[in-house]
Design an enzyme around this catalytic site. Structure first.
Site, PDB file in Angstrom:
ATOM      1  N   HIS A   1       0.741  -1.336  -0.008  1.00 32.90           N
ATOM      2  CA  HIS A   1      -0.104  -0.255  -0.021  1.00 32.90           C
ATOM      3  C   HIS A   1       0.864   1.480   0.132  1.00 32.90           C
ATOM      4  O   HIS A   1       0.505   2.335  -0.568  1.00 32.90           O
ATOM      5  CB  HIS A   1      -0.800  -0.080   1.206  1.00 32.90           C
ATOM      6  CG  HIS A   1      -1.785   1.239   1.530  1.00 32.90           C
ATOM      7  ND1 HIS A   1      -2.833   1.184   1.076  1.00 32.90           N
ATOM      8  CD2 HIS A   1      -1.561   2.313   2.131  1.00 32.90           C
ATOM      9  CE1 HIS A   1      -3.475   2.227   1.451  1.00 32.90           C
ATOM     10  NE2 HIS A   1      -2.342   2.937   1.996  1.00 32.90           N
TER      11      HIS A   1
ATOM     12  N   SER B   1       0.382   9.856   5.326  1.00 34.83           N
ATOM     13  CA  SER B   1      -0.698   9.305   5.665  1.00 34.83           C
ATOM     14  C   SER B   1      -1.362   9.273   6.805  1.00 34.83           C
ATOM     15  O   SER B   1      -0.615   9.676   7.726  1.00 34.83           O
ATOM     16  CB  SER B   1      -0.878   7.965   4.556  1.00 34.83           C
ATOM     17  OG  SER B   1       0.051   7.092   5.490  1.00 34.83           O
TER      18      SER B   1
ATOM     19  N   ALA C   1      -1.587   6.322   9.097  1.00 32.53           N
ATOM     20  CA  ALA C   1      -0.568   5.543  10.012  1.00 32.53           C
ATOM     21  C   ALA C   1       0.945   5.679   9.734  1.00 32.53           C
ATOM     22  O   ALA C   1       1.780   5.185  10.431  1.00 32.53           O
ATOM     23  CB  ALA C   1      -1.139   3.997   9.973  1.00 32.53           C
TER      24      ALA C   1
ATOM     25  N   ASP D   1      -5.073  13.430  14.100  1.00 33.28           N
ATOM     26  CA  ASP D   1      -6.605  12.823  14.384  1.00 33.28           C
ATOM     27  C   ASP D   1      -6.592  12.664  16.087  1.00 33.28           C
ATOM     28  O   ASP D   1      -7.662  12.668  16.597  1.00 33.28           O
ATOM     29  CB  ASP D   1      -6.829  11.494  13.922  1.00 33.28           C
ATOM     30  CG  ASP D   1      -7.054  11.485  12.490  1.00 33.28           C
ATOM     31  OD1 ASP D   1      -7.372  12.800  11.846  1.00 33.28           O
ATOM     32  OD2 ASP D   1      -7.037  10.504  11.688  1.00 33.28           O
TER      33      ASP D   1
ATOM     34  N   GLU E   1      -7.340  21.808   9.182  1.00 31.79           N
ATOM     35  CA  GLU E   1      -6.960  22.638   8.206  1.00 31.79           C
ATOM     36  C   GLU E   1      -7.995  23.878   8.120  1.00 31.79           C
ATOM     37  O   GLU E   1      -7.401  24.955   7.942  1.00 31.79           O
ATOM     38  CB  GLU E   1      -7.262  21.791   6.734  1.00 31.79           C
ATOM     39  CG  GLU E   1      -6.815  22.733   5.570  1.00 31.79           C
ATOM     40  CD  GLU E   1      -6.456  22.000   4.186  1.00 31.79           C
ATOM     41  OE1 GLU E   1      -6.672  21.024   4.258  1.00 31.79           O
ATOM     42  OE2 GLU E   1      -6.031  22.718   3.544  1.00 31.79           O
TER      43      GLU E   1
ATOM     44  N   ASP F   1      -6.595   7.144   0.767  1.00 27.23           N
ATOM     45  CA  ASP F   1      -6.590   5.641   0.194  1.00 27.23           C
ATOM     46  C   ASP F   1      -7.500   5.495  -0.852  1.00 27.23           C
ATOM     47  O   ASP F   1      -8.728   5.850  -0.821  1.00 27.23           O
ATOM     48  CB  ASP F   1      -6.975   4.836   1.352  1.00 27.23           C
ATOM     49  CG  ASP F   1      -5.769   4.693   2.472  1.00 27.23           C
ATOM     50  OD1 ASP F   1      -4.749   5.414   2.109  1.00 27.23           O
ATOM     51  OD2 ASP F   1      -6.013   4.071   3.504  1.00 27.23           O
TER      52      ASP F   1
ATOM     53  N   GLU G   1      19.840  23.590   4.305  1.00 28.94           N
ATOM     54  CA  GLU G   1      19.317  24.710   4.947  1.00 28.94           C
ATOM     55  C   GLU G   1      20.244  26.232   4.850  1.00 28.94           C
ATOM     56  O   GLU G   1      19.696  26.976   5.690  1.00 28.94           O
ATOM     57  CB  GLU G   1      19.042  24.115   6.515  1.00 28.94           C
ATOM     58  CG  GLU G   1      20.244  23.842   7.240  1.00 28.94           C
ATOM     59  CD  GLU G   1      19.986  23.935   8.585  1.00 28.94           C
ATOM     60  OE1 GLU G   1      18.873  24.381   9.125  1.00 28.94           O
ATOM     61  OE2 GLU G   1      20.800  23.290   9.584  1.00 28.94           O
TER      62      GLU G   1
ATOM     63  N   ASP H   1      22.765  15.220  13.293  1.00 25.45           N
ATOM     64  CA  ASP H   1      22.268  14.665  11.747  1.00 25.45           C
ATOM     65  C   ASP H   1      23.796  14.218  11.011  1.00 25.45           C
ATOM     66  O   ASP H   1      24.176  14.715  10.072  1.00 25.45           O
ATOM     67  CB  ASP H   1      22.095  16.240  11.222  1.00 25.45           C
ATOM     68  CG  ASP H   1      21.509  16.192   9.626  1.00 25.45           C
ATOM     69  OD1 ASP H   1      21.123  15.142   9.436  1.00 25.45           O
ATOM     70  OD2 ASP H   1      21.825  17.261   9.144  1.00 25.45           O
TER      71      ASP H   1
HETATM   72  C1  LIG Z   1      -2.019   1.748   6.010  1.00 21.16           C
HETATM   73  C2  LIG Z   1      -2.943   2.525   5.405  1.00 21.16           C
HETATM   74  O1  LIG Z   1      -4.319   2.000   5.780  1.00 21.16           O
HETATM   75  C3  LIG Z   1      -3.113   3.957   5.800  1.00 21.16           C
HETATM   76  N1  LIG Z   1      -3.941   4.827   5.174  1.00 21.16           N
HETATM   77  C4  LIG Z   1      -4.601   6.018   5.534  1.00 21.16           C
HETATM   78  O2  LIG Z   1      -4.118   6.324   6.666  1.00 21.16           O
HETATM   79  O3  LIG Z   1      -5.457   6.457   4.937  1.00 21.16           O
HETATM   80  P1  LIG Z   1      -4.980   7.793   4.002  1.00 21.16           P
HETATM   81  O4  LIG Z   1      -6.235   8.242   3.195  1.00 21.16           O
HETATM   82  O5  LIG Z   1      -3.586   7.742   3.361  1.00 21.16           O
HETATM   83  O6  LIG Z   1      -4.868   9.035   5.041  1.00 21.16           O
HETATM   84  C5  LIG Z   1      -5.940   9.536   6.073  1.00 21.16           C
HETATM   85  C6  LIG Z   1      -5.353  10.416   6.876  1.00 21.16           C
HETATM   86  O7  LIG Z   1      -5.293  11.600   6.112  1.00 21.16           O
HETATM   87  C7  LIG Z   1      -5.786  12.834   7.023  1.00 21.16           C
HETATM   88  N2  LIG Z   1      -6.328  13.645   6.197  1.00 21.16           N
HETATM   89  C8  LIG Z   1      -7.420  13.698   5.359  1.00 21.16           C
HETATM   90  N3  LIG Z   1      -7.469  14.937   4.713  1.00 21.16           N
HETATM   91  C9  LIG Z   1      -6.464  15.891   5.479  1.00 21.16           C
HETATM   92  C10 LIG Z   1      -6.268  17.250   5.376  1.00 21.16           C
HETATM   93  N4  LIG Z   1      -7.073  18.241   4.427  1.00 21.16           N
HETATM   94  N5  LIG Z   1      -5.178  17.742   6.124  1.00 21.16           N
HETATM   95  C11 LIG Z   1      -4.458  16.946   6.970  1.00 21.16           C
HETATM   96  N6  LIG Z   1      -4.897  15.765   7.218  1.00 21.16           N
HETATM   97  C12 LIG Z   1      -5.836  14.886   6.182  1.00 21.16           C
HETATM   98  C13 LIG Z   1      -7.057  12.065   7.740  1.00 21.16           C
HETATM   99  O8  LIG Z   1      -7.210  12.894   8.913  1.00 21.16           O
HETATM  100  C14 LIG Z   1      -6.189  10.591   8.155  1.00 21.16           C
HETATM  101  O9  LIG Z   1      -5.701  10.795   9.293  1.00 21.16           O
HETATM  102  C15 LIG Z   1      -1.688   4.447   5.554  1.00 21.16           C
HETATM  103  O10 LIG Z   1      -1.441   4.706   4.210  1.00 21.16           O
HETATM  104  O11 LIG Z   1      -0.689   4.916   6.390  1.00 21.16           O
HETATM  105 FE   LIG Z   2      -2.784   4.701   2.876  1.00 24.37          FE
END
Ligand SMILES: C[C@@H](O)[C@H](NC(=O)OP(=O)(O)OC[C@H]1O[C@@H](n2cnc3c(N)ncnc32)[C@H](O)[C@@H]1O)C(=O)O
Ligand SMILES: [Fe+2]
Length: 523
Positions: A105, A128, A130, A158, A175, A282, A341, A442
Site C-alpha cells: 500500500h 498518511s 498511519a 486525529d 485545516e 486511500d 538549510e 544529523d
Molecule cells: C496503512 C493505510 O491504511 C494507511 N492509510 C491511511 O491512513 O489513509 P489515508 O487516506 O492515506 O490518510 C488518512 C489520513 O489523512 C488525514 N487527512 C485527510 N485530509 C486531510 C487534510 N486536509 N489535512 C490533513 N490531514 C488530512 C486524515 O485525518 C487521516 O488521518 C496509511 O497509508 O498509512
Molecule cells: Fe494510505
C-alpha cells in the site's frame, strides 16, 4: 492490460479498474466513518465485508472489457481489514481465472505520483494516517531515508481532534480551523531525516486544555508538523542530489502542506508533483495502477502464497517493474553550495555558512530555528573538537545574521568517497562525542568531510547535549540510514561502522539501536 484493484487497509473500501492502454482509472470508494472516536479495527473490517462486494461490482460494470489481473493491498494496515480484502481478491482472481498481484500500500501511494508525474527518479514524501516517511529509490528498492519515530502524520492530527471532541477524520477540520488561527510555538523535532510527532501532540493537547483557542493550536500544529515534513523532504533531495519530489497519502491533501512543499521546491529549483486528490487518500486506483506495472513485470503471486502482512514495509519490496535507475547526479562543484538549510561560500580557506530564511516556514518558527541552530552549531563544533574529534575551527559567529565562519576542511563529502576506514573513523568520532554527552543530531554522509583517511564531523546545527542512550542510538541510526540511502553496498560499511563504535563506545547504545530498528511504526 486491464487490472481490477482492491483497497481496504483501514477506512476506504475501494475498487478500481485501470486500463494501461488508455491510462483511464475508474475508482469507486465507500468510506467507513466511525460514529465516535477513531477507527475501530473490527468495525472497519465489518465495513469492508459489507462494502467491498458492491464497490467491486460497480468497478467491474464500468470496465470496458475483460479483466486481466486482480491487484489488492496486502499491507501495511489493520489485520482484520486486510484479511477481508485478501479473501475477496483471491476469490475474484479465481472466479475470473486471472492472475493475482499483492501490492504494498505504501509503495502504491508513491508509485501513483511517479506514474502521474512522469518523473524519472523522484524522492517521495508519504504522509498518511498511519505513516510518514521519505523514500528514495536505489538499487532495486525504495529506501526509507527518513520516517516518523512514533505516530503517523494523520493519526497524530486525529488524536488531537479526538481530544477536542471532533469526529474522525480530523485532518480536514484542523485545516479549516487553522485558517482562522494565530501561530503558537510547539516542539519541533527533527533528527537527521527522522522526526517525531509525539511531543507536539502532547503539547497541543496541553495548550488546548490551558485555554489556548483551538484555531491557534491548529495553526501551530500545521505550521510545525508541515515545516518538519518540508524540511526532511528538502534534506532528502539534498542528500540524494535529486530534483523531483512527489507526495502521497491522505495528509498530502492539505493545502498548507502543499504550499510549503511547493515553495521549498521552487526555491531550490526542484519539481513537485501533487497527484489529484482522488489518488492521495486511500483509493484502489493507486493499487490498480501499481498492480498493472507489477503484473507486466511478472510480479504475480500464487493464491497459496498471497497472505497479508500488516507490517509490510516499503523497503521489503523488490522493485522489478522499473526501468534501470537514472544515473546519480554529479555533486555540486560551484563555489556557492546551497545545502538543505544554508548557503555556504568558500573563500581563502574559510567557509561562510548562512542559514537563510526559509519562507515556507512561519516567520516566528523560522527565526527560532535559525537562531537555535546557529548557536548550537558554534558551541558543539567547538566542544567536539575539544573532546578530540576533528571539526572545523570556528572563526566567527553572528547570531543575528545566522552566520558562522569556520575553517575549510577536507577534500570532499563522505557521500562521494565512502570506504571502510572512513566509516570506522566516523564510528570512533561518534563514540567520542557521545562519551562527552554530545549528540550530533544529523550525522549523514554529507555532514562528514574526508581528507585521505581522516574524517571531520561538520554541521552540528541539529546537535544538543544529552546522555540518553536513545539520543546516541539515533545518531547511529541516522548515519546508517544515510549509508543505506547513498552507498551501493551499504551492509559491510554498516558493520564496519558499528564495529568501530562498539570498540570505542557503549554496548547499551548499540542495543538501543536494535530497539529503534525493531520498533513498530504503525501506531
Ligand atoms: C496503512 C493505510 O491504511 C494507511 N492509510 C491511511 O491512513 O489513509 P489515508 O487516506 O492515506 O490518510 C488518512 C489520513 O489523512 C488525514 N487527512 C485527510 N485530509 C486531510 C487534510 N486536509 N489535512 C490533513 N490531514 C488530512 C486524515 O485525518 C487521516 O488521518 C496509511 O497509508 O498509512
Ligand atoms: Fe494510505
Amino acid at each position: 492490460m486491464r487490472v481490477l484493484g482492491i483497497e481496504g487497509t483501514a477506512w476506504a473500501a475501494s475498487a478500481a479498474v485501470y486500463d494501461n492502454e488508455t491510462d483511464d482509472v475508474f475508482i469507486e470508494t465507500d468510506p467507513y466513518q466511525p460514529e465516535s472516536g477513531g477507527i475501530h479495527p473490527r468495525e472497519a473490517a465489518e465495513h469492508m465485508r459489507e462494502a467491498i462486494p458492491s464497490v467491486v461490482e460497480t468497478a467491474l460494470s464500468a470496465a470496458t472489457g475483460p479483466i486481466d489481473a486482480v491487484a489488492f493491498s496486502r499491507g501495511p494496515g489493520l489485520g482484520p481489514c486486510l484479511r477481508v480484502v485478501g479473501t475477496a481478491a483471491r476469490a475474484l482472481a479465481q472466479s475470473l481465472d486471472v492472475s493475482l498481484v499483492g501490492v504494498n500500500h505504501m509503495v502504491a501511494h508513491l508509485e501513483i505520483g511517479r506514474h502521474r508525474s512522469g518523473f524519472d527518479s523522484p524522492v517521495c514524501l508519504n504522509v498518511s494516517g498511519a505513516n510518514a516517511h521519505v523514500l528514495g529509490y536505489r538499487n532495486g528498492r525504495y529506501r526509507v531515508l527518513g520516517e516518523t519515530m512514533d505516530t503517523g502524520a494523520g493519526n497524530a492530527i486525529d488524536k488531537f481532534t479526538r481530544h477536542v471532541g471532533w469526529t474522525h477524520p480530523g485532518g480536514p477540520k484542523v485545516e479549516e480551523a487553522a485558517n482562522d488561527g494565530e501561530y503558537v510555538d510547539l516542539p519541533y523535532v527533527v533528527k537527521g531525516m527522522d522526526f517525531s510527532f509525539s511531543g507536539i501532540m502532547s503539547a497541543a493537547k496541553q495548550a488546548y486544555d490551558d485555554g489556548v483557542p483551538v484555531e491557534d493550536v491548529s495553526r501551530g500544529l500545521q505550521e510545525t508538523m508541515f515545516a518538519m515534513l518540508t524540511e526532511v523532504s528538502e534534506r532528502a533531495l539534498s542528500l540524494t542530489g535529486r530534483d523531483e519530489l512527489v507526495v502521497g497519502g491522505g495528509v498530502a491533501q492539505n493545502e498548507r502542506l502543499q504550499e510549503m512543499l511547493r515553495e521549498m521546491a521552487d526555491q531550490r529549483g526542484a519539481n513537485l508533483h501533487v497527484p489529484d486528490p482522488r489518488f492521495l487518500g486511500d483509493n484502489a486506483g493507486m493499487i490498480a495502477v501499481l498492480g498493472a506495472m507489477m503484473a507486466a513485470a511478472g510480479e504475480t503471486v500464487a493464491v497459496e502464497d498471497s497472505g497479508i502482512d500488516a507490517d509490510y514495509r516499503p523497503d521489503q519490496v523488490p522493485v522489478t517493474w522499473r526501468p534501470g535507475e537514472p544515473p546519480a547526479p554529479g555533486g555540486d562543484r560551484s563555489d556557492e553550495i546551497r545545502g538543505a538549510e544554508a548557503v555556504v561560500t568558500v573563500e581563502d580557506g574559510l567557509v561562510t555558512k548562512r542559514r537563510v530564511p526559509k519562507t515556507y516556514r512561519h516567520p516566528a518558527l523560522d527565526e527560532r530555528l535559525r537562531r537555535e541552530r546557529t548557536v548550537e552549531e558554534a558551541r558543539l563544533t567547538h566542544d567536539a573538537r575539544r573532546a578530540g574529534v576533528p571539526t572545523p575551527v570556528l572563526r566567527d559567529v553572528d547570531v543575528r545574521e545566522s552566520t558562522l565562519v569556520v575553517e575549510f576542511v577536507g577534500e570532499r563529502d563522505l557521500r562521494d568517497a565512502v570506504g571502510t576506514t572512513r566509516v570506522q573513523s566516523v564510528g570512533e568520532h561518534l563514540a567520542t562525542i557521545h562519551g562527552e554527552g554530545i549528540v550530533h543530531g544529523d550525522p549523514t554522509t554529507r555532514n562528514v568531510r574526508v581528507d585521505g583517511p581522516r574524517t571531520y564531523l561538520i554541521d552540528f546545527g541539529l546537535g544538543y547535549y544529552s546522555r540518553d542512550v536513545e539520543d546516541h542510538a539515533m545518531d547511529l541510526h541516522v548515519f546508517e540510514q544515510s549509508l543505506r540511502g547513498t552507498a551501493d553496498e551499504p551492509e559491510p560499511l554498516v558493520s564496519a561502522f558499528e564495529g568501530a563504535y562498539a570498540d570505542a563506545g557503549q554496548d547499551a547504545v548499540l542495543d538501543q539501536l536494535r530497539a529503534i530498528e525493531g520498533r513498530g511504526r504503525y501506531q
